[in-house]
Scaffold this motif. Sequence first.
Motif, PDB file in Angstrom:
ATOM      1  N   ILE A 154       5.576  -5.693  10.276  1.00 27.84           N
ATOM      2  CA  ILE A 154       4.170  -5.708  10.656  1.00 27.84           C
ATOM      3  C   ILE A 154       3.847  -7.123  11.130  1.00 27.84           C
ATOM      4  CG2 ILE A 154       3.377  -6.099   8.279  1.00 27.84           C
ATOM      5  CD1 ILE A 154       0.826  -4.470   9.137  1.00 27.84           C
TER       6      ILE A 154
ATOM      7  N   THR B 163       9.257  -4.189   4.167  1.00 31.67           N
ATOM      8  CA  THR B 163       8.740  -4.460   5.511  1.00 31.67           C
ATOM      9  C   THR B 163       8.570  -5.960   5.727  1.00 31.67           C
ATOM     10  OG1 THR B 163       7.564  -2.354   5.478  1.00 31.67           O
ATOM     11  CG2 THR B 163       6.851  -3.959   7.113  1.00 31.67           C
TER      12      THR B 163
ATOM     13  N   LEU C 219       7.015  -9.284   7.207  1.00 27.27           N
ATOM     14  CA  LEU C 219       5.650  -9.696   7.551  1.00 27.27           C
ATOM     15  C   LEU C 219       5.731 -10.903   8.465  1.00 27.27           C
ATOM     16  CD1 LEU C 219       2.559  -9.649   7.227  1.00 27.27           C
ATOM     17  CD2 LEU C 219       2.865 -11.052   5.175  1.00 27.27           C
TER      18      LEU C 219
ATOM     19  N   SER D  22       5.116  -4.059   1.092  1.00 26.18           N
ATOM     20  CA  SER D  22       4.907  -2.625   1.263  1.00 26.18           C
ATOM     21  C   SER D  22       3.591  -2.465   2.009  1.00 26.18           C
ATOM     22  CB  SER D  22       4.826  -1.937  -0.105  1.00 26.18           C
ATOM     23  OG  SER D  22       4.536  -0.571   0.056  1.00 26.18           O
ATOM     24  N   VAL D  23       3.614  -1.765   3.126  1.00 26.52           N
ATOM     25  CA  VAL D  23       2.402  -1.586   3.930  1.00 26.52           C
ATOM     26  C   VAL D  23       1.590  -0.447   3.314  1.00 26.52           C
ATOM     27  CG1 VAL D  23       1.474  -1.101   6.211  1.00 26.52           C
ATOM     28  CG2 VAL D  23       3.582  -2.414   5.981  1.00 26.52           C
ATOM     29  N   THR D  24       0.575  -0.819   2.556  1.00 26.09           N
ATOM     30  CA  THR D  24      -0.264   0.163   1.875  1.00 26.09           C
ATOM     31  C   THR D  24      -1.549   0.400   2.662  1.00 26.09           C
ATOM     32  OG1 THR D  24      -1.416  -1.535   0.607  1.00 26.09           O
ATOM     33  CG2 THR D  24       0.591  -0.610  -0.381  1.00 26.09           C
TER      34      THR D  24
ATOM     35  N   PHE E 203      -3.794  -2.569   2.243  1.00 27.28           N
ATOM     36  CA  PHE E 203      -3.404  -3.703   3.082  1.00 27.28           C
ATOM     37  C   PHE E 203      -3.898  -3.505   4.513  1.00 27.28           C
ATOM     38  CE2 PHE E 203      -0.235  -6.057   5.684  1.00 27.28           C
ATOM     39  CZ  PHE E 203      -0.556  -7.327   5.251  1.00 27.28           C
ATOM     40  N   LEU E 204      -3.713  -2.313   5.053  1.00 23.54           N
ATOM     41  CA  LEU E 204      -4.200  -2.030   6.412  1.00 23.54           C
ATOM     42  C   LEU E 204      -5.719  -2.104   6.479  1.00 23.54           C
ATOM     43  CD1 LEU E 204      -1.801   0.834   7.516  1.00 23.54           C
ATOM     44  CD2 LEU E 204      -1.718  -1.566   8.170  1.00 23.54           C
TER      45      LEU E 204
ATOM     46  N   ILE F  27       2.767  -2.600  14.426  1.00 24.49           N
ATOM     47  CA  ILE F  27       3.791  -2.116  13.512  1.00 24.49           C
ATOM     48  C   ILE F  27       4.982  -1.684  14.343  1.00 24.49           C
ATOM     49  CG2 ILE F  27       4.403  -0.279  11.900  1.00 24.49           C
ATOM     50  CD1 ILE F  27       1.554  -0.366  10.876  1.00 24.49           C
TER      51      ILE F  27
END
Length: 123
Positions: free
Chosen positions: A51, A79, A81, A103-105, A108-109, A122
């Motif tokens: 990401i 993931t 960053l 971890s793209v939660t 977070f988004l 992404i």
Amino acid sequence: WIEKKSYFTEGMFLLIHARCQSYKYDEKRLELNVGKIELLSEIKESAIECIKILVPLWVIDGEFNHELYQYVVNNPGKTKLQLVVKDEEHQMHVSLVSGQQISVTKDFLNFIKSQEALRFQIT
């Protein structure tokens, strides 16, 4: 169909691997052959490699740093960053890669989306 029908329920988010090809007996027609169906929730970690967050320099302050740090520390994952900090006044940018993967939660988004000046990609 019997083994795949359980996936087709309202509200399911799916990744469908399929191939579109000419129909065997009539080349003017096309058919779709479904090879594999996966739940997005189950493959999210393996599907998202990186990401990249585009951050204008003026956004970075103590509060932003603290919030971003909390998300990174509290959500370890697989993931990468990457932050791309842009100084629009001097037409410069620098790319920073985090040493810790995340971890793209959804939280977070939502944090990124709540900061109007931020953009993300992404891959």
